[in-house]
Structure formats: C-alpha cells, structure tokens
Design a protein around this motif. Sequence first.
Motif, short mmCIF file in Angstrom:
data_model
loop_
_atom_site.label_atom_id
_atom_site.label_comp_id
_atom_site.label_asym_id
_atom_site.label_seq_id
_atom_site.Cartn_x
_atom_site.Cartn_y
_atom_site.Cartn_z
N PHE A 62 33.58 52.37 39.80
CA PHE A 62 34.89 52.81 40.33
C PHE A 62 36.01 52.32 39.42
CE2 PHE A 62 38.54 53.22 42.99
CZ PHE A 62 38.24 54.24 43.87
N PHE A 63 35.93 51.07 38.99
CA PHE A 63 36.93 50.54 38.05
C PHE A 63 36.96 51.41 36.79
CE2 PHE A 63 36.97 46.05 39.86
CZ PHE A 63 38.33 46.00 40.03
N GLY A 64 35.77 51.67 36.23
CA GLY A 64 35.69 52.43 34.99
C GLY A 64 36.27 53.82 35.10
N LYS A 65 35.96 54.49 36.20
CA LYS A 65 36.46 55.86 36.39
C LYS A 65 37.96 55.88 36.67
CE LYS A 65 31.98 57.56 37.94
NZ LYS A 65 31.14 58.02 39.07
N GLU A 68 40.19 51.30 34.22
CA GLU A 68 40.22 49.90 33.82
C GLU A 68 39.18 49.63 32.73
OE1 GLU A 68 42.74 50.52 36.42
OE2 GLU A 68 40.78 50.62 37.39
N LYS A 69 39.53 48.73 31.82
CA LYS A 69 38.66 48.44 30.67
C LYS A 69 38.15 47.01 30.62
CE LYS A 69 38.95 52.54 28.84
NZ LYS A 69 37.74 53.42 28.81
N ASN A 70 38.84 46.09 31.26
CA ASN A 70 38.45 44.68 31.18
C ASN A 70 38.64 44.02 32.55
OD1 ASN A 70 37.84 42.07 30.45
ND2 ASN A 70 39.58 41.80 29.08
N ALA A 91 29.65 44.19 35.92
CA ALA A 91 29.57 44.32 34.46
C ALA A 91 28.73 45.54 34.06
CB ALA A 91 28.99 43.05 33.85
N ASP A 92 27.62 45.75 34.75
CA ASP A 92 26.76 46.89 34.43
C ASP A 92 27.48 48.21 34.72
OD1 ASP A 92 24.76 45.17 33.67
OD2 ASP A 92 23.62 45.34 35.55
N GLY A 93 28.16 48.27 35.87
CA GLY A 93 28.82 49.51 36.26
C GLY A 93 29.96 49.90 35.35
N ILE A 94 30.82 48.94 35.02
CA ILE A 94 31.95 49.27 34.15
C ILE A 94 31.48 49.46 32.70
CG2 ILE A 94 32.67 46.91 33.56
CD1 ILE A 94 35.58 47.93 33.90
N GLY A 95 30.38 48.76 32.35
CA GLY A 95 29.84 48.90 31.00
C GLY A 95 29.36 50.32 30.73
N GLU A 96 28.81 50.96 31.74
CA GLU A 96 28.35 52.34 31.59
C GLU A 96 29.51 53.33 31.54
OE1 GLU A 96 25.56 53.18 34.66
OE2 GLU A 96 24.09 51.69 33.98
N LYS A 159 44.60 45.63 38.51
CA LYS A 159 44.12 46.23 39.75
C LYS A 159 43.16 45.27 40.45
CE LYS A 159 46.10 50.27 39.00
NZ LYS A 159 45.29 51.49 38.75
N LEU A 160 43.32 45.16 41.77
CA LEU A 160 42.53 44.21 42.55
C LEU A 160 41.45 44.91 43.37
CD1 LEU A 160 42.04 41.34 43.70
CD2 LEU A 160 43.83 41.85 45.40
N ASP A 161 40.30 44.26 43.45
CA ASP A 161 39.19 44.73 44.28
C ASP A 161 38.51 43.51 44.87
OD1 ASP A 161 36.78 46.00 45.30
OD2 ASP A 161 35.81 45.37 43.45
N THR A 162 37.79 43.69 45.97
CA THR A 162 36.98 42.60 46.51
C THR A 162 35.71 43.14 47.15
OG1 THR A 162 37.00 40.63 47.94
CG2 THR A 162 38.03 42.61 48.82
N PHE A 163 34.71 42.29 47.21
CA PHE A 163 33.54 42.57 48.04
C PHE A 163 33.92 42.21 49.48
CE2 PHE A 163 31.69 42.10 43.88
CZ PHE A 163 30.64 43.01 43.87
N ASP A 164 33.41 43.00 50.40
CA ASP A 164 33.68 42.85 51.82
C ASP A 164 35.10 43.34 52.15
OD1 ASP A 164 31.11 41.83 52.06
OD2 ASP A 164 31.79 39.77 51.83
N MET A 165 35.41 43.36 53.41
CA MET A 165 36.63 44.03 53.84
C MET A 165 37.15 43.42 55.13
SD MET A 165 36.94 48.07 54.76
CE MET A 165 36.26 47.84 56.40
#
Length: 236
Positions: A62-65, A68-70, A91-96, A159-165
């Motif tokens: 989601f970050f990558g799409k 976001e790059k880093n 790391a795997d998801g944004i790396g792809e 941009k901020l994200d978190t696990f859980d809600m």
Amino acid sequence: GAAGVVVPGWDPEAEVAAFKQVSSKGPEVIYNAGGIEAANNVSGINYFGSDEATAGKAGGEFFGKDGEKNVLCVNTLPGAANTEARCKGIADGIGENGGKSSQLPLPSSKFGDPTAVSQAIKAALLKDTSIDGAVTISTGDANAAASAIEQGGLAGKVKLDTFDMDDTQLARIKSDKQLFSIDQQPYMQGYLAVSALYAYIQWGIELPQKPILTGPAIISKDNVDTAIAGSKAGVR
C-alpha cells in the motif's frame, strides 16, 4: 471442566506445555497469535487470526502504490517473532514496489512510554530526511509517531500507518492525518474461533481450510466510514 478452549498463542514456546495439557483433555483452537504452526504443535483443530508477514507485506504494498519510497518500521518489541515478521513484511511489500524499508528497534523498556517513543521517532525522521513513511507495531506507538511527525514539522511529508486499529486511528484517517491502518479484525477472530469450536464439539464439523485468516484488512480513506460504523457497533 471446559468442553474446549480458545486461546491466543502470544508466546507459543513458553505456552506449549500448558497448551498440550489442555488439548489432551479436549479440543483446542488457537487464535489471534501463534499461527497454524502453534495450532499444529499442540494438536489444535485450527488457527483463526492474521499472518503477520502477510499483513506487513500488504502494508508495504500500500505504501509503495501510494508513492512512498523509504518507510521506517518502528519496533518497540524488537526480537519478538510477530513484530519482526511485521517489519519484514513491510520491507518485502514496498521492495516489490520500488521502495525500501528499514527498522527502528527501540528498547523494550520504551514500549508503552509515549514520550520516549515519540522523541526517538522524531530524531530518526529528522536525521534521515528521505524517510517519507512511518509504520508502528501498535496503536499506542502510532499516537507517539503522530506526535513526532507534528513536532518535527513533517506533516504532509511523512505518511503514517500502524498495525491494528482503534477510534483514534480511524479519526486520523478520516481527517487525512494518517494514510491507513492494518486491521486483523479481532472481533471476527473471536467470533469465528468460538463458532468453529462449538460446531466441532457439538456435531464434529471441522473446516478443511487451515488457517482461517481474518486479516489483513487495509483501512484507508476509501473505506474508513464503513470501519467507523463497525466501531460504533462494537465489532471493529
């Protein structure tokens, strides 16, 4: 005297002896943490919950799409299998998707200390100005990260994200102050786990699909209103 037990595998290695004692007397379901491996290790009938690496990868994608790059993955429980898997998944998801992610491991003593976590995150963001995303392993840490971003004058840049809600995350997503949350849908974990165990005990019904994953569910601007309605109903 229970006919069956539903239990989370937060630390399967430490809990395995007790789990096996329970499963020797009746059926057992693992939920929320531990994965199907923990269930299989104690002859549990199934696992209901989220796979941490899969959840992290969805967040990284989601970050990558989004562009976001880093991304900085803030880990206030370094060394724990579930948090390490979450950060690796990011790391795997944004790396792809052409980006990268590094981990900010903080001493476990800082877990639950919002001031210490916020200051550490702010320092890391100001030191590396190429960071354009931050993800935390818990909603409490997300609140600290939001404060760090604001104090550092980085609103709109990081941009901020978190696990859980929780309701605070939903409000930030609604007001464009948070990009998304990775929800494992704990209400469904408990509901499905108990329902499945009851059906197994009463009628011998056993689902062929193992594990049963209740996440990840990405809560973003696109579906936050539905999640808010679910929260008000007590099921999100």
